[in-house]
Scaffold this active site. Structure first.
Site, PDB file in Angstrom:
ATOM      1  N   GLY A 166      40.473 101.986   9.894  1.00 54.35           N
ATOM      2  CA  GLY A 166      41.551 101.370  10.646  1.00 54.35           C
ATOM      3  C   GLY A 166      41.489  99.862  10.576  1.00 54.35           C
ATOM      4  O   GLY A 166      40.533  99.280  10.049  1.00 54.35           O
ATOM      5  N   PRO A 167      42.503  99.180  11.112  1.00 54.55           N
ATOM      6  CA  PRO A 167      42.556  97.711  11.062  1.00 54.55           C
ATOM      7  C   PRO A 167      41.403  97.076  11.822  1.00 54.55           C
ATOM      8  O   PRO A 167      40.776  97.717  12.680  1.00 54.55           O
ATOM      9  CB  PRO A 167      43.907  97.384  11.734  1.00 54.55           C
ATOM     10  CG  PRO A 167      44.681  98.662  11.722  1.00 54.55           C
ATOM     11  CD  PRO A 167      43.679  99.763  11.774  1.00 54.55           C
ATOM     12  N   PRO A 168      41.103  95.817  11.553  1.00 49.19           N
ATOM     13  CA  PRO A 168      40.028  95.124  12.279  1.00 49.19           C
ATOM     14  C   PRO A 168      40.376  94.979  13.762  1.00 49.19           C
ATOM     15  O   PRO A 168      41.533  94.832  14.142  1.00 49.19           O
ATOM     16  CB  PRO A 168      39.972  93.749  11.594  1.00 49.19           C
ATOM     17  CG  PRO A 168      40.634  93.934  10.273  1.00 49.19           C
ATOM     18  CD  PRO A 168      41.667  94.989  10.469  1.00 49.19           C
ATOM     19  N   GLY A 169      39.335  95.025  14.586  1.00 43.60           N
ATOM     20  CA  GLY A 169      39.518  94.766  16.010  1.00 43.60           C
ATOM     21  C   GLY A 169      40.026  95.928  16.821  1.00 43.60           C
ATOM     22  O   GLY A 169      40.417  95.750  17.976  1.00 43.60           O
ATOM     23  N   HIS A 201      67.516  75.355  15.715  1.00 47.64           N
ATOM     24  CA  HIS A 201      67.034  76.431  14.850  1.00 47.64           C
ATOM     25  C   HIS A 201      66.610  77.648  15.680  1.00 47.64           C
ATOM     26  O   HIS A 201      67.016  78.789  15.405  1.00 47.64           O
ATOM     27  CB  HIS A 201      65.862  75.911  14.017  1.00 47.64           C
ATOM     28  CG  HIS A 201      65.313  76.898  13.036  1.00 47.64           C
ATOM     29  ND1 HIS A 201      65.602  76.856  11.697  1.00 47.64           N
ATOM     30  CD2 HIS A 201      64.471  77.948  13.205  1.00 47.64           C
ATOM     31  CE1 HIS A 201      64.973  77.842  11.077  1.00 47.64           C
ATOM     32  NE2 HIS A 201      64.263  78.509  11.967  1.00 47.64           N
ATOM     33  N   GLU A 202      65.789  77.409  16.700  1.00 43.36           N
ATOM     34  CA  GLU A 202      65.290  78.532  17.499  1.00 43.36           C
ATOM     35  C   GLU A 202      66.388  79.178  18.332  1.00 43.36           C
ATOM     36  O   GLU A 202      66.376  80.387  18.552  1.00 43.36           O
ATOM     37  CB  GLU A 202      64.155  78.056  18.409  1.00 43.36           C
ATOM     38  CG  GLU A 202      62.956  77.448  17.689  1.00 43.36           C
ATOM     39  CD  GLU A 202      62.423  78.337  16.587  1.00 43.36           C
ATOM     40  OE1 GLU A 202      62.520  79.575  16.689  1.00 43.36           O
ATOM     41  OE2 GLU A 202      61.898  77.800  15.598  1.00 43.36           O
TER      42      GLU A 202
END
Length: 496
Positions: free
Chosen positions: A84-87, A310-311
């Site tokens: 699985g993914p890290p962490g 932009h945001e």
């Protein structure tokens, strides 16, 4: 001088040889010099992995109730591989497994077995298994668990490394797990963790070695809420803190990131001289974990205004297509971003329709088109948005959702793929431009407020959007089945 110096040279060579051998033995013993880990972790202390914990407990019951399984002729498990993914808590689950089975627990990393000297890694493997059995006998326990983190370092497919040390180390590990030296008492169970199970040698994955492969995925919303409750236990939280709201905002976070989030919120309270942690501290900590610490960049007033425009473009498109999803708008520089919009998904999603992917493309293009409406041009800050939009357009094509229908990505001509991606982006750009057109005169005015306050809450943004829609008689979105899809990366405005 009629002196024979050959005995002296022989003595010097002997001393050097003894010194080299002692150095190698010291290096071999270094991996096992530490005392076994005193594990005090239980499965109840691990949140967000209910399926993985249930599957692991079922596998460990073969070790825990050995007398019962012996009557049925069941062979004990030799190894359990956590992928699985890290962490996501793979190491914690290994420690909890040792607690659950009352076993001796020894931990090592894959890199500890690899040295420039051929044979050192294999000897370290033998020493690790020997020590596990020796320690189990010393503590009067009939089982031991050896945990090897990042096993892909030594467990990769044989023949792909130029250094023979890798293959010899793997061969010794295979022998220890299911070879002539295998013993039944005390039983040694090997647990390993990796996020690259695809590169492991097939001999390592066969039954009799790693009998179980357990996927430890990123937690879903309920899992994130469970982790947050565990991590905030004993911490002074203000009454306005909603852990469920934080769990919704942190889609895609691993357990390690959630732990860091809570820790950063506590640090923020300490820095502010507060006795309790409030909701705003958690909100800022989410931004910090996602984007990094605030930088020392000082954009000009014109740049800040452009970032705010932009945001707002991202936020307006997102809110119109997925009502209630905008959580936070900020122009505070973090990491490589000068500003970003954070969104809240209504639910964790793993499948997306064509309409949902197109909506994400619209959100990605909203920033640069808002700049174009107001300034008449675009800036380099939209580069990441274009990368995200192009990636989504490619996904539409290779998943058979475009106008050319079902395709085989491997045999799809690059020219055809590029033409279709360009068509999708051009069509969604046209749609996004029409979405933003009624708001072009109001964006700049509201952007000045964001520049002044640096950030804006999602509820305040929705209040402004509703006033604009009422004033201009712009119809509000009425679709109640619009799905919220998390989108953070496309809202970054980076410095070039």
């Amino acid at each position: 001088m009629n002196v024979n110096i050959l005995p002296l040279l022989f003595l010097v060579a002997l001393c050097v040889g003894v010194w080299v051998m002692m150095d190698r033995r010291t290096a071999v013993a270094g991996a096992s010099r530490e005392a076994p880990v005193r594990h005090q972790v239980s499965f109840d202390q691990i949140g967000g992995q209910e399926h993985a914990k249930r599957e692991l407990r079922e596998a460990l019951d073969f070790l825990r109730y050995r007398d019962r399984i012996k009557s049925l002729g069941i062979r004990p498990l030799k190894g359990i591989l956590l992928t699985g993914p890290p962490g996501t808590g793979k190491t914690l689950m290994a420690k909890a497994a040792a607690t659950y089975t009352d076993s001796v627990f020894l931990a090592a990393s894959g890199s500890e077995f690899v040295e420039m000297y051929v044979g050192v890694g294999a000897q370290r493997v033998r020493e690790l298994f020997r020590k596990a059995r020796q320690q189990a006998k010393k503590e009067n326990k009939d089982s031991a668990i050896i945990f090897i983190d990042e096993i892909d370092v030594v467990g990769g497919r044989r023949g792909q490394h130029s250094h023979q040390e890798y293959d010899q180390t793997l061969n010794q590990l295979l022998t220890e797990m299911d070879g002539m030296s295998t013993t039944q008492s005390p039983l040694v169970l090997v647990m390993a963790a990796t996020n690259r199970a695809d590169i492991l040698d097939s001999a390592l994955l066969r039954p009799g070695r790693f009998d179980r492969q357990i996927q430890v995925d990123l937690p879903d919303k309920e899992g994130r809420l469970h982790i947050l409750r565990i991590q905030t236990a004993g911490k002074p939280l203000r009454r306005d803190v909603s852990l469920e709201h934080i769990a919704r905002e942190t889609f895609g976070f691993s357990g390690a990131q959630l732990e860091a989030l809570v820790n950063e919120a506590a640090i923020a309270a300490l820095r502010a001289g507060e006795q309790q942690i409030n909701q705003e501290m958690f909100r800022d900590s989410v931004d910090k974990v996602l984007m990094g610490e605030r930088t020392g960049r000082r954009p000009t007033d014109d740049e800040l205004q452009r970032v705010a425009v932009h945001e707002l473009g991202h936020a307006i498109v997102s809110e119109l297509m997925r009502p209630g999803t905008v959580s936070h708008i900020t122009i505070a520089p973090r990491g490589n971003a000068l500003g970003f919009v954070r969104q809240i998904p209504e639910a964790d999603r793993y499948l997306y329709t064509l309409e949902q992917l197109q909506e994400q493309v619209n959100v990605a293009l909203g920033g640069c088109l808002a700049e174009e409406h107001h300034y008449g041009n675009r800036s380099t800050g939209a580069q990441n948005d274009f990368v995200q939009a192009s990636s989504l357009a490619r996904t539409i094509v290779v998943c058979g959702l475009s106008r050319i229908g079902i395709v085989d990505e491997e045999h799809l001509p690059e020219a055809v793929l590029d033409t279709e991606v360009r068509f999708i982006l051009a069509e969604q750009e046209r749609i996004t431009r029409e979405i933003l057109r009624p708001y072009r005169e109001d964006i700049a005015e509201f952007a000045a407020d964001i520049v002044r306050d640096e950030s804006l809450d999602g509820s305040a943004f929705r209040e402004w959007l509703t006033k604009v829609q009422t004033k201009k008689s712009v119809p509000s979105p009425t679709s109640s089945d619009v799905v919220s899809v998390p989108y953070v990366a496309s809202t970054e405005l980076t410095l070039q």
